[in-house]
Motif scaffolding. Structure first.
Motif, mmCIF file in Angstrom:
data_model
loop_
_atom_site.group_PDB
_atom_site.id
_atom_site.type_symbol
_atom_site.label_atom_id
_atom_site.label_comp_id
_atom_site.label_asym_id
_atom_site.label_seq_id
_atom_site.Cartn_x
_atom_site.Cartn_y
_atom_site.Cartn_z
ATOM 1 N N ASP A 226 42.758 4.837 -2.827
ATOM 2 C CA ASP A 226 42.900 3.176 -3.000
ATOM 3 C C ASP A 226 42.174 2.949 -4.482
ATOM 4 O OD1 ASP A 226 40.529 3.664 -2.996
ATOM 5 O OD2 ASP A 226 39.453 2.733 -0.887
ATOM 6 N N GLN A 227 42.090 4.314 -5.622
ATOM 7 C CA GLN A 227 42.320 3.334 -6.531
ATOM 8 C C GLN A 227 40.480 3.101 -7.027
ATOM 9 O OE1 GLN A 227 43.922 4.701 -8.800
ATOM 10 N NE2 GLN A 227 45.326 5.002 -7.345
ATOM 11 N N SER A 228 39.957 3.341 -5.687
ATOM 12 C CA SER A 228 38.087 3.093 -6.358
ATOM 13 C C SER A 228 37.765 3.384 -6.420
ATOM 14 C CB SER A 228 37.644 2.510 -4.876
ATOM 15 O OG SER A 228 37.631 3.290 -3.600
ATOM 16 N N THR A 229 36.440 3.710 -7.608
ATOM 17 C CA THR A 229 35.845 4.970 -8.275
ATOM 18 C C THR A 229 34.646 5.248 -7.230
ATOM 19 O OG1 THR A 229 36.894 3.811 -10.032
ATOM 20 C CG2 THR A 229 34.873 5.692 -10.200
ATOM 21 N N PRO A 230 33.885 6.520 -6.976
ATOM 22 C CA PRO A 230 32.708 6.411 -6.897
ATOM 23 C C PRO A 230 31.915 6.662 -7.632
ATOM 24 C CG PRO A 230 34.301 8.104 -5.965
ATOM 25 C CD PRO A 230 35.164 7.620 -6.940
ATOM 26 N N ALA A 231 30.771 6.973 -7.304
ATOM 27 C CA ALA A 231 29.340 6.722 -8.195
ATOM 28 C C ALA A 231 29.636 7.910 -9.452
ATOM 29 C CB ALA A 231 27.899 6.573 -7.733
ATOM 30 N N THR A 232 28.883 7.448 -10.191
ATOM 31 C CA THR A 232 29.093 8.943 -11.224
ATOM 32 C C THR A 232 27.381 9.564 -11.687
ATOM 33 O OG1 THR A 232 30.965 7.875 -12.705
ATOM 34 C CG2 THR A 232 29.355 9.052 -13.861
ATOM 35 N N THR A 233 27.500 10.591 -11.352
ATOM 36 C CA THR A 233 26.130 11.170 -11.381
ATOM 37 C C THR A 233 25.889 11.466 -13.147
ATOM 38 O OG1 THR A 233 26.832 11.983 -9.280
ATOM 39 C CG2 THR A 233 24.713 13.272 -10.711
ATOM 40 N N VAL A 234 24.991 11.128 -13.219
ATOM 41 C CA VAL A 234 23.695 11.088 -14.682
ATOM 42 C C VAL A 234 22.753 11.445 -14.062
ATOM 43 C CG1 VAL A 234 23.444 9.436 -16.084
ATOM 44 C CG2 VAL A 234 25.228 8.819 -15.927
#
Length: 271
Positions: free
Chosen positions: A163-171
């Motif tokens: 759905d073109q949503s972006t999951p959280a990026t792990t930093v």
């Protein structure tokens, strides 16, 4: 026993030296001439220092495989679903370094270790993407991320969903010891998956999912912090002194009676 002719000649030479003092002058002349000739002959130049071939080769490899990051390109380079990304999660290791102003000239060992670690990382089965952030050249971006050298940033950037949503990026961030860091230590973050042993960062300065990044304020805040760092300490002291005096002056004026009227005099005794 027949005496040696050289022994018989020694007394004569001694007498001749006493009677002919010009022999001493001849000796001095020969010594002076010898010194002049020695000073006229140029000394052989010392051989130039030979660079460490291992360190030089590692730097060449690092320059070829490492992507420099700036405040202008980091969103295009590190965005989820970049052209270099493989299906799933895109892994990045970013080396944060600096110079005399941002690292006090003590990042050389960390830079050498990083350059050597790039060969180890590139030879792994699933090598991560490699990036470089120089806080000396990009102070705004370093302040926007609240990071200082020498540090390793480890990013796990997921691909967009259907759905073109972006999951959280792990930093995660790993501070490096400026005097003892080694290439295997840096490479182990990926090769031994030591990043899994560290809690992800989820604060306000998160480069992708923090409040500043989502509001588009990360770079403006980076500019503000960098600008304040350029102000000398004596200017802050003058400003604080001026503000405190202004506040005291206002309080004193607020405590005086309205209209500047003077308080009534006390009645005379016995009246």
């Amino acid at each position: 026993m027949r005496p040696s002719p050289l022994l018989l000649a020694l007394p004569a030479l001694s007498t001749a030296q006493q009677q002919f003092p010009f022999l001493d002058q001849v000796k001095g002349w020969f010594a002076q001439a010898s010194n002049s000739i020695s000073s006229a002959i140029p000394s052989a130049p010392s051989p130039p220092s030979v660079p460490n071939p291992v360190a030089s080769g590692a730097k060449v490899i690092a320059d070829a495989k490492v992507q420099p990051l700036t405040k202008d390109n980091y969103q295009d380079v590190l965005k989820p679903g970049a052209a270099t990304a493989s299906p799933g999660i895109e892994e990045w290791m970013i080396f944060v370094t600096g110079g005399n102003k941002t690292c006090f000239g003590r990042c050389e060992r960390a830079e050498t270790a990083w350059n050597e670690s790039t060969a180890l990382l590139s030879a792994s089965r699933s090598p991560p993407n490699l990036g470089l952030l120089d806080c000396e050249a990009e102070p705004v971006l370093c302040n926007a991320w609240a990071v200082g050298p020498p540090t390793i940033f480890h990013f796990l950037i997921p691909q967009p969903l259907a759905d073109q949503s972006t999951p959280a990026t792990t930093v995660r961030s790993f501070g490096l010891n400026r005097t003892t860091v080694t290439a295997p230590e840096i490479a182990s973050i990926h090769l031994e998956e030591k990043y899994t042993q560290k809690e992800p960062y989820e604060g306000i300065f998160h480069p992708f999912d923090g409040p500043l990044a989502k509001a588009g304020l990360a770079i403006p805040v980076g500019y503000a912090i960098w600008g304040f760092s350029l102000i000398p300490s004596w200017a802050f002291m003058i400003g604080v002194s001026f503000i405190s005096r202004s506040m005291m002056s206002r309080r004193m004026q607020g405590g005086a009676p309205a209209g500047g009227a003077q308080p009534a005099a006390a009645p005379a005794a016995g009246s």
